[in-house]
Each structure stands twice: as structure tokens, then as C-alpha cells.
Design a protein around this motif. Structure first.
Motif, PDB file in Angstrom:
ATOM      1  N   LEU A 690       0.836  -1.209   0.000  1.00 45.48           N
ATOM      2  CA  LEU A 690       0.000   0.000   0.000  1.00 45.48           C
ATOM      3  C   LEU A 690       0.870   1.258   0.000  1.00 45.48           C
ATOM      4  N   ILE A 691       1.908   1.219   0.845  1.00 46.07           N
ATOM      5  CA  ILE A 691       2.788   2.390   0.946  1.00 46.07           C
ATOM      6  C   ILE A 691       3.499   2.633  -0.380  1.00 46.07           C
ATOM      7  N   ASP A 692       4.020   1.577  -0.994  1.00 45.21           N
ATOM      8  CA  ASP A 692       4.731   1.731  -2.269  1.00 45.21           C
ATOM      9  C   ASP A 692       3.821   2.317  -3.343  1.00 45.21           C
ATOM     10  N   GLU A 693       2.561   1.808  -3.411  1.00 43.45           N
ATOM     11  CA  GLU A 693       1.654   2.332  -4.431  1.00 43.45           C
ATOM     12  C   GLU A 693       1.325   3.797  -4.159  1.00 43.45           C
ATOM     13  N   ALA A 694       1.127   4.119  -2.878  1.00 45.03           N
ATOM     14  CA  ALA A 694       0.813   5.507  -2.528  1.00 45.03           C
ATOM     15  C   ALA A 694       1.957   6.431  -2.936  1.00 45.03           C
ATOM     16  N   VAL A 695       3.185   6.043  -2.613  1.00 47.86           N
ATOM     17  CA  VAL A 695       4.355   6.863  -2.977  1.00 47.86           C
ATOM     18  C   VAL A 695       4.439   7.023  -4.490  1.00 47.86           C
ATOM     19  N   ASP A 696       4.175   5.944  -5.224  1.00 46.88           N
ATOM     20  CA  ASP A 696       4.214   6.014  -6.691  1.00 46.88           C
ATOM     21  C   ASP A 696       3.216   7.052  -7.217  1.00 46.88           C
ATOM     22  N   HIS A 697       2.018   7.066  -6.635  1.00 50.46           N
ATOM     23  CA  HIS A 697       1.008   8.031  -7.094  1.00 50.46           C
ATOM     24  C   HIS A 697       1.402   9.454  -6.743  1.00 50.46           C
ATOM     25  N   TYR A 698       1.954   9.649  -5.561  1.00 48.04           N
ATOM     26  CA  TYR A 698       2.399  10.997  -5.192  1.00 48.04           C
ATOM     27  C   TYR A 698       3.493  11.488  -6.127  1.00 48.04           C
ATOM     28  N   GLU A 699       4.464  10.618  -6.395  1.00 54.72           N
ATOM     29  CA  GLU A 699       5.578  11.029  -7.245  1.00 54.72           C
ATOM     30  C   GLU A 699       5.122  11.287  -8.669  1.00 54.72           C
ATOM     31  N   ALA A 700       4.144  10.498  -9.139  1.00 54.31           N
ATOM     32  CA  ALA A 700       3.595  10.745 -10.482  1.00 54.31           C
ATOM     33  C   ALA A 700       2.895  12.102 -10.526  1.00 54.31           C
ATOM     34  N   ALA A 701       2.182  12.440  -9.444  1.00 53.39           N
ATOM     35  CA  ALA A 701       1.508  13.733  -9.386  1.00 53.39           C
ATOM     36  C   ALA A 701       2.506  14.871  -9.392  1.00 53.39           C
ATOM     37  N   ILE A 702       3.587  14.729  -8.610  1.00 53.35           N
ATOM     38  CA  ILE A 702       4.620  15.769  -8.567  1.00 53.35           C
ATOM     39  C   ILE A 702       5.259  15.933  -9.943  1.00 53.35           C
ATOM     40  N   GLY A 714       3.022  26.374  -6.618  1.00 58.48           N
ATOM     41  CA  GLY A 714       3.889  25.708  -5.660  1.00 58.48           C
ATOM     42  C   GLY A 714       3.118  24.988  -4.581  1.00 58.48           C
ATOM     43  N   SER A 715       1.933  25.542  -4.217  1.00 54.89           N
ATOM     44  CA  SER A 715       1.133  24.917  -3.166  1.00 54.89           C
ATOM     45  C   SER A 715       0.650  23.536  -3.596  1.00 54.89           C
ATOM     46  N   GLU A 716       0.365  23.348  -4.892  1.00 54.43           N
ATOM     47  CA  GLU A 716      -0.098  22.046  -5.378  1.00 54.43           C
ATOM     48  C   GLU A 716       1.025  21.016  -5.310  1.00 54.43           C
ATOM     49  N   ILE A 717       2.212  21.441  -5.736  1.00 52.65           N
ATOM     50  CA  ILE A 717       3.359  20.534  -5.655  1.00 52.65           C
ATOM     51  C   ILE A 717       3.639  20.189  -4.200  1.00 52.65           C
ATOM     52  N   ALA A 718       3.567  21.219  -3.339  1.00 53.70           N
ATOM     53  CA  ALA A 718       3.839  20.986  -1.924  1.00 53.70           C
ATOM     54  C   ALA A 718       2.821  20.034  -1.313  1.00 53.70           C
ATOM     55  N   ALA A 719       1.555  20.119  -1.743  1.00 52.24           N
ATOM     56  CA  ALA A 719       0.542  19.210  -1.215  1.00 52.24           C
ATOM     57  C   ALA A 719       0.891  17.767  -1.540  1.00 52.24           C
ATOM     58  N   ALA A 720       1.337  17.544  -2.779  1.00 56.11           N
ATOM     59  CA  ALA A 720       1.741  16.189  -3.161  1.00 56.11           C
ATOM     60  C   ALA A 720       2.985  15.764  -2.370  1.00 56.11           C
ATOM     61  N   GLN A 721       3.904  16.717  -2.165  1.00 56.42           N
ATOM     62  CA  GLN A 721       5.128  16.396  -1.426  1.00 56.42           C
ATOM     63  C   GLN A 721       4.832  16.080   0.046  1.00 56.42           C
ATOM     64  N   LEU A 734      13.529   7.310   5.871  1.00 51.68           N
ATOM     65  CA  LEU A 734      13.643   8.599   6.534  1.00 51.68           C
ATOM     66  C   LEU A 734      14.515   9.613   5.805  1.00 51.68           C
ATOM     67  N   GLU A 735      15.641   9.190   5.246  1.00 52.09           N
ATOM     68  CA  GLU A 735      16.512  10.155   4.578  1.00 52.09           C
ATOM     69  C   GLU A 735      15.803  10.782   3.369  1.00 52.09           C
ATOM     70  N   ARG A 736      15.087   9.929   2.615  1.00 48.59           N
ATOM     71  CA  ARG A 736      14.342  10.443   1.458  1.00 48.59           C
ATOM     72  C   ARG A 736      13.198  11.361   1.930  1.00 48.59           C
ATOM     73  N   ALA A 737      12.550  10.981   3.032  1.00 48.03           N
ATOM     74  CA  ALA A 737      11.476  11.804   3.572  1.00 48.03           C
ATOM     75  C   ALA A 737      12.007  13.151   4.050  1.00 48.03           C
ATOM     76  N   LEU A 738      13.200  13.143   4.647  1.00 50.53           N
ATOM     77  CA  LEU A 738      13.789  14.373   5.173  1.00 50.53           C
ATOM     78  C   LEU A 738      13.983  15.402   4.062  1.00 50.53           C
ATOM     79  N   GLY A 739      14.500  14.962   2.925  1.00 46.55           N
ATOM     80  CA  GLY A 739      14.704  15.880   1.807  1.00 46.55           C
ATOM     81  C   GLY A 739      13.386  16.497   1.321  1.00 46.55           C
ATOM     82  N   LEU A 740      12.350  15.663   1.210  1.00 45.43           N
ATOM     83  CA  LEU A 740      11.045  16.164   0.760  1.00 45.43           C
ATOM     84  C   LEU A 740      10.451  17.146   1.754  1.00 45.43           C
ATOM     85  N   CYS A 741      10.562  16.838   3.050  1.00 43.86           N
ATOM     86  CA  CYS A 741       9.988  17.717   4.073  1.00 43.86           C
ATOM     87  C   CYS A 741      10.654  19.087   4.062  1.00 43.86           C
TER      88      CYS A 741
END
Length: 819
Positions: A690-702, A714-721, A734-741
Motif C-alpha cells: 500500500l505504501i509503495d503504491e501511494a508513494v508512486d502516485h504521489y511522485e507521479a503527481a509531482i 507551488g502549493s499544489e506541488i507541496a501538497a503532493a510532497q 527517513l533520509e528520502r522523507a527528510l529531503g522532501l519535508c
């Protein structure tokens, strides 16, 4: 001298039919209720309302225990006086049987029937009858005295001065339309009560709809022609009773089986008159008017007053259908639909379809219909059918254009300019001179051409954009806005000198008083440029010149929404739907905005209705997915895990359906990812799939947001991020999440959610000082949800840190709770 002239001159005979013993209006008892009067003529028909210029009264000063104060009005069925009831010490309206009418047994029975019927009806919207009796061979009954005049007085003032000062209403305003609808709803509720008691009024008209002075409440008067549906009627076969303009066709034909639907018709005509100051039918003579009612088509009120929206017009049309079976079945249904219009809810009545109109035409004109059926190859018939075919093609073309315009607006709002070109070109195929479509296509082509790296495609798009702009100038050579469009396109494609010349021409043509089109296109420029308040002002000015234009209202709603003025955006969408109840785009937008503003139940109704109208529209499924997410989070907060899981699954389903309809849907991908992550949160152990699919959809949206032509917000991109960051934290990447945050906090430095997620990542990485600093910023920006923070597993390692506990206390204080 003609018979008509003779009757007019002889005051001892009825001016209408020549019968002896006319009433005070010069008409006999039979003609008085039916004659068409000049709308500007001072009415003589009886009324309980107080008048400012009372007629002279030569009768007795005392009638039984009533002291006569003055005469209020008179008509074929009696005289109405203002009197003091000395027994009860109150002012009343006293209706006395006119002496000349007392000689008629039938008239006397009608008078007694009015008193008896009205006396047993007790409702806030009906004039109350107190008592009935006799005095020196005169019959009388006393009634509630209503001081505010009648709707006939209001209509007369509006015709003469355009406004009525007593009730502070001005014809032509939206406020007056609302006021008129409210009065008709009150009248309908009063009639509903009467009908439920088995009483049909049969003489509903503005003069019999009285107004209380302070509350502006309608009270129905004069039940002199009323019938009880369950008793023998006084009306003889073929006898016509009522005031002709407001009489239903079955009354005009003298039918005996008159029922409550005649009152529905009369109230519909009254509402038509209130909203237009005119009547549904016209006729220079009495007979011509009757013929128009029996065989013609009623005029559309929106053609006489553009403030009358489509739904309201449908209600009026339903009420004044020629055939009783085609009207509302009950007055309550009419009142319900009027309330729905008033509250911007869908109505139950539907406009007549083409086939139904043909059937009704055949009912009205059976001889012509039969002739058409026989002359299947006749030349005249071919002309009629040809004209009908042309009209049907025109209607079909307009409906197609409306569908394409909805698609264009949806794609434009999503910055999908490349996809805008196909539907906007379809509009221009159907209507080559559609200025709005030419403007949209020229702007899309110019923007796309300025951004592509392919030199051949750039040249093609830029040249085509200029061609569209030049066509606009050809169609509107004297309009400043046309040259503004051309200047904008030329500047966009890099032809600065020509753009400057077009700008100079635009300035030279700018009128002192800009037209509605000037203001509309200036507003579109402002909206495109992100100058939202300027856009609101320009659209508002354009609407002042051309009220009730859905395209202007929709555009202004978009600008209001960008400014965060949700209440104003909601109101504009409500008006659009009042004008066009089938506009599923505005319906869906209204539902979405209502949900955002907290009116979830009402918003859901509008979105469900939009789905009925357009089941294949992806944006509606997006809205339903959002709604299901809100429901799921509410269930989660209340501890209903099973219910939450069901809502999140429903959100997933709508998001997948939206993507099936439109694979490029960015928000559909974000919604799908969010629904998967919420389902994951409810599980005892994380579901990596579930997590992998969710991340895939977020990254596709970005990825899609960053690739959009033009600048994606920018707010739309940030919402996906933000959502992607949350998913990565749950998966402990966590390291990948840290960069996005960190990217989110840079993009949206004033939004607390980015700092909260950043604090969570840092806490999980063991970087406690940085985590607490991020939480401090989160609190500074207004996040006071201390309970969520206290329970969040991300911050388990900070539980014993006194700085964390102190922060929780300050959050409690910020939330208005005791620390």
C-alpha cells in the motif's frame, strides 16, 4: 351609435352585457368578476386592505355593534368597510352585502358561503373571519383588518415608479425576485391549508393577496367564489366565475370540474406578473386574450426580466400549464419547488421536452395537428418541419457547445493547455465566430508556443495564435479589448513591436464607458495574470451591465476562490445554478466549496446531483473521493475504525474511477495515494505494498505538476510532497522523507504541516534539538492540536524531554484548554 357605445353611455345597464342593475363599477354581477381591466385603473373589486383615498360612503354610520369608520372598497359581491367592533374593542374589516346584490338569491348564497367557508379556515396566511350576522335586512361578516395594502398595490407602484417605498423593493433587482418568491410561498402555504380542508379559492389574484404592514406576510382574502370540493356547487353549467387574466383555461371554458389546480394556475400567473409586470398571454380584446390562453404558448418570464433564473421559470411554466394534469399535482409541490429555488436546491419540476411540447401543441390546436397528420407530403408541412429541424439543430449545437465549454474550463483550471485545444476547436467548428473560444485558443497556442523547444512546433503554434487574435480584431474592429488580446498574444510570441502598436490602438479605442465585453475580457486578463481582486472588480462591473450571465459568474467565482472568499464563490455558483440548473460543473464546484466551508451534508447533495448529470466527469469523482476522505477522518477521530475503513475504501474507489476517466488527473492521484495511506494507518502492521503504491502516485503527481506548461502552483506541488513525505515516514524511508519535508517548508514557509512532518522525521532520526525547533515553528504557525502530537508515535523518543512536555502545555493553552 353601436350597442357597445350605447352600453358605455347608459349607466343604468351593465357596460359589458347590457343587463340591468349594474354594480358600482358599471358591471353586472356576472360580468364584474370576469372583465379584463386596465392594469393602471384604480381597482374597485372588494378588498380588506386599507386604501389611502377611500371612496365616499353614504350608508349607515352604525351596523349592529360595528361603528363604521370609512369605506375601503366595493365590488359586485359587496362593500368592505373599516369599522370599530364595539363588543370586542378592535378594528375590523366589515363586509356588507350590497343592496342591489341582496335581491339575488344566488348572490346572497355566495355571500353566506364566503363567510361560512372563510370562517372555518384558520391559518396565518389567510384573512381570519371573526363573526357573521344580519342587520336590517343586510348580511355582514367581520374580518381581520390588514393594513399593508395588496400585491396589486405593489405591482402598480412598480409600474409607475419602479419601486415600492412601503416595502422597500425595487423592480429589476435580485432582492425583489427573492421578495416576490417569499410572498408566493406564503400564499401557496395558505392555499395548501385551504385545499387540505377541501376548499378551492377560484379567484386568486394580486388584489386578493394582502400584506401585513410590519411583517410583510401575505394573507389571502375574498373567498367569495370559493367552492368546497365535496359539496354541490353554486355554479351553473357553463357559468364563468373569476377574474379573467388569472383564470385557468378550464374556468374560461366554463367547466364544472374545477379543482385546486385552478388556484395553482392563478398563483403562477400572479408570480409571472410580479416578476415581469406583465402577463403570460396578450390579447387586444377579451376574446383574443381567451384564444391566446386556450391555444397559444405562454411567454417566457426570463425574456421580460433576465433576473428570472431557469429554475424559477420552470416552476412558473409548470404552474401555468394549459392542461390541469400537466401542472403541479398540489400547491404544496409548487411551494416546495419555490423554496428549493430560494435555497438554491434542485427542483423537482423539469422543463418540457421537445416531444412533450409537440403533444401539448396538438392538444391546444387539434385541428391543425390533425391537418399536419394528414398532409404528410404537403409543402407547408415541409416548411414547418424544416423550421423545426433548423430549431432542433440549433438547440443541439448550443448544447454541444455548452458541453465543450465545460470541458475547456476544467482543463484550463488544471493548466492542461495542450488538451484545451481539442474541445475549444470543436466549439469553433460549431460556431466559427465564438469570441470567447477564439480568445481561449489564441492564449493557449501562444503560451504553448512560447514554451516548446521544437522550433517547427513553436512557429506553427505562434502563427496560429496570431491568426486567432487577428480574427477577433476582424470581428470586433472597434473594440479596445480585441486589440488588447492581440497585443498580449503578440508579446507572448516575441513580436514586441507589433504588440506595442496593438496596445496603442487599444488605448485609442478605449471608451469612456467600457462595454460589458471590454470588462469581461479585461477580467480574464487579470485572472490569468493572477490579479484576482482586479478580476473580481472587473467581472462585477461587467455583471452590472449584463446581469445573470453564467460565464461571468463562474469566472468571478474562480477569482473569489483564489482570494479565499469562499462565501462569495459559493454565492456566485448558487446564482449560476439558479440560471442553469443543469450546469454540473458549477454544481460540483458548489458542492466542493460547501464541504470546504463545513456544510458537508449540503455539499454532498450537490455533488451527488452533479454525478447524476455527468457520471463520466472525472472531477466529480475527485470531489466524491475528497468527501469520503473527510468522512473517513471523522470516523477515525470518533474511534469508528470499521466505518473509517469503509470510507477510505470508498475514497480509493472514486479516485480510481477518476483516473480511469482521466489518466492525467493530478488530484486523483493525490487522493488515491492519500486513501491508501489512511487505510494503511488503520492496519496493525504497515502494508508495504500500500505504501509503495501511494508513494508512486504521489511522485507521479509531482512529476506531472512540474511538467505542466506554465507555472504550476507551488502549493499544489507541496501538497503532493507533504503526502509523499508522510508515506515515506510511515515506511521509515527517513533520509528520502527528510529531503522532501525540507522542500515543503521552503515552498510553503507559513504552513504548519510541513514543519510538523519535518519534526517527525528528525525525531525518528534521533535529531531531537532540530525536531523541537521544527515543532516550535509548527506551534508559531497556529497548530494547537496537542492531543494528536501527544499520541503520535513519531515522537516517542521525546516523551520524557521536559522541553517537549512544556511545548505540549503551551499547545493546550493555545487551544484554549487548561494546561
Amino acid at each position: 351609435m353601436s350597442a357597445d357605445e350605447s352600453n358605455t353611455g347608459d349607466r343604468t345597464r351593465c357596460a359589458e352585457c347590457g343587463a340591468a342593475q349594474p354594480g358600482p363599477d358599471g358591471l353586472c354581477a356576472s360580468c364584474s368578476p370576469t372583465v379584463i381591466r386596465d392594469p393602471d385603473e384604480e381597482p374597485l373589486t372588494e378588498t380588506v386592505a386599507e386604501v389611502t383615498r377611500p371612496d365616499g360612503y353614504a350608508g349607515p354610520a352604525q351596523i349592529a355593534h360595528f361603528r363604521v369608520i370609512r369605506k375601503l372598497g366595493a365590488g359586485g359581491m359587496g362593500t368592505v368597510l373599516e369599522a370599530e367592533d364595539e363588543k370586542m374593542n378592535r378594528r375590523v374589516a366589515l363586509k356588507v352585502m350590497a343592496r342591489h346584490q341582496a335581491l339575488s338569491d344566488k348572490a346572497e348564497k355566495r355571500f353566506e358561503q364566503e363567510a361560512w367557508i372563510a370562517g372555518r379556515l384558520d391559518h396565518p396566511n389567510l384573512v381570519k373571519v371573526y363573526e357573521r350576522g344580519g342587520w336590517e335586512e343586510l348580511s355582514y361578516f367581520s374580518m381581520e383588518l390588514v393594513h399593508g395594502g395588496s400585491l396589486a398595490d405593489v405591482i402598480r407602484n412598480l409600474k409607475e415608479r419602479g419601486r415600492d417605498d412601503r416595502f422597500d423593493v425595487t423592480f429589476g433587482t435580485g432582492e425583489y425576485v427573492l421578495w416576490a418568491m417569499k410572498r408566493m410561498i406564503e400564499a401557496a402555504r395558505g392555499l395548501q391549508y385551504a385545499h387540505e380542508k377541501g376548499v378551492v379559492h377560484r379567484d386568486i389574484k394580486p388584489m386578493n393577496l394582502l400584506l401585513t404592514e410590519r411583517s410583510e406576510l401575505v394573507k389571502i382574502a375574498d373567498f367569495g367564489l370559493a367552492i368546497e370540493e365535496e359539496v354541490t356547487r353554486l355554479t351553473s353549467a357553463g357559468e364563468v366565475l373569476g377574474t379573467l387574466i388569472y383564470m385557468a383555461p378550464e374556468q374560461l371554458m366554463g367547466k364544472q370540474d374545477i379543482d385546486a389546480r385552478a388556484d395553482i394556475y392563478a398563483l403562477g400567473v400572479t408570480l409571472f406578473e410580479m416578476l415581469t409586470l406583465d402577463f403570460p398571454y396578450t390579447g387586444k380584446t377579451r376574446q383574443m386574450y381567451v384564444n391566446a390562453v386556450l391555444s397559444g404558448e405562454a411567454r417566457r418570464p426570463s425574456k421580460l426580466n433576465e433576473r428570472v433564473g431557469r429554475d424559477l421559470e420552470v416552476v412558473i411554466g409548470k404552474a401555468i400549464e394549459r392542461e390541469p394534469r400537466d401542472r403541479y399535482a398540489t400547491i404544496a409541490e409548487m411551494a416546495d419547488d419555490l423554496e428549493a429555488v430560494l435555497q438554491h436546491r434542485p427542483i423537482k419540476a423539469r422543463p418540457s421536452k421537445t416531444a412533450e411540447r409537440v403533444v401539448k401543441w396538438a392538444r391546444r390546436q387539434p385541428f391543425r395537428a390533425a391537418l399536419v397528420a394528414l398532409l404528410l407530403v404537403g409543402g407547408p408541412l415541409l416548411a414547418v418541419l424544416g423550421n423545426r429541424a433548423v430549431e432542433l439543430r440549433r438547440l443541439s449545437r448550443e448544447q454541444s457547445i455548452e458541453r465543450f465549454e465545460v470541458e475547456v474550463r476544467r482543463l484550463w483550471q488544471q493548466d492542461r493547455l495542450g488538451e484545451v485545444l481539442a474541445p475549444v476547436s470543436e466549439i469553433l467548428r460549431l460556431d466559427p465566430d465564438n469570441l470567447s473560444a477564439l480568445h481561449t485558443r489564441s492564449e493557449a497556442r501562444a503560451t504553448l508556443g512560447s514554451q516548446t523547444d521544437d522550433p517547427v512546433e513553436k512557429q506553427r503554434l505562434c502563427d496560429a495564435a496570431v491568426t486567432d487574435a487577428e480574427r477577433i480584431v476582424e470581428l470586433e474592429p472597434d473594440a479596445a479589448w480585441a486589440y488588447r488580446v492581440k497585443a498580449w498574444v503578440l508579446d507572448k510570441v516575441g513580436r514586441g513591436d507589433e504588440a506595442a502598436e496593438a496596445t496603442r490602438l487599444a488605448e485609442s479605442l478605449r471608451p469612456e464607458e467600457p462595454t460589458a465585453n471590454d470588462l469581461f475580457f479585461e477580467g480574464k486578463f487579470a485572472l490569468t495574470a493572477g490579479n484576482y481582486q482586479e478580476a473580481v472588480d472587473l467581472f462585477s462591473e461587467s455583471l452590472a451591465l449584463r446581469p445573470s450571465r453564467p460565464v461571468l459568474l463562474s469566472a468571478r467565482a474562480s477569482a473569489h476562490e483564489e482570494l479565499g472568499n469562499l462565501a462569495d464563490a459559493i454565492q456566485d455558483h448558487r446564482v449560476v445554478l439558479a440560471l442553469n440548473p443543469e450546469d454540473f460543473e458549477s454544481m460540483a464546484n458548489l458542492g466542493r466549496l460547501l464541504i470546504e466551508s463545513g456544510a458537508i451534508e449540503e455539499g454532498e447533495r450537490y455533488i451527488d446531483r452533479a454525478l447524476e448529470l455527468a457520471p463520466g466527469e472525472s472531477s466529480i469523482h475527485e470531489n466524491l473521493s475528497n468527501l469520503a476522505m473527510i468522512r473517513g477522518r471523522e470516523a477515525t477521530a470518533s474511534g469508528d475504525v470499521e466505518g473509517a475503513a469503509g470510507h477510505f475504501k470508498q475514497a480509493e474507489g472514486h479516485a480510481r474511477e477518476a483516473l480511469a476517466l482521466d489518466a492525467e488527473g493530478i488530484w486523483s492521484r493525490i487522493n488515491l495515494g492519500a486513501s491508501l495511506m489512511e487505510q494503511n494507518r488503520l492496519l496493525e502492521a504497515p502494508d508495504e505494498a500500500l505504501i509503495d503504491e501511494a508513494v508512486d502516485h504521489y511522485e507521479a503527481a509531482i512529476e506531472r505538476l512540474e511538467a505542466l506548461p506554465g507555472q504550476a502552483q507551488g502549493s499544489e506541488i507541496a501538497a503532493a510532497q507533504v503526502n509523499s513525505c508522510d508515506a515515506l515516514i510511515q515506511a521509515r524511508r527517513l533520509e528520502r522523507a527528510l529531503g522532501l519535508c525540507r522542500e515543503v517548508t521552503e515552498t510553503l514557509p507559513d504552513e504548519p504541516v510541513g514543519y510538523y512532518n519535518l519534526a517527525g522525521v528528525l525525531a525518528l532520526l534521533g535529531r531531537h534539538d532540530e525536531s523541537l525547533a521544527a515543532l516550535e515553528r509548527d506551534l508559531e504557525l497556529g497548530d494547537a492540536d496537542w492531543q494528536y502530537l501527544e499520541a503520535d508515535a513519531w515522537f516517542e523518543s521525546l516523551r520524557d524531554d521536559p522541553r517537549f512536555r512544556d511545548l505540549l502545555k503551551r499547545m493546550k493553552t493555545a487551544a484554549g484548554e487548561d494546561a
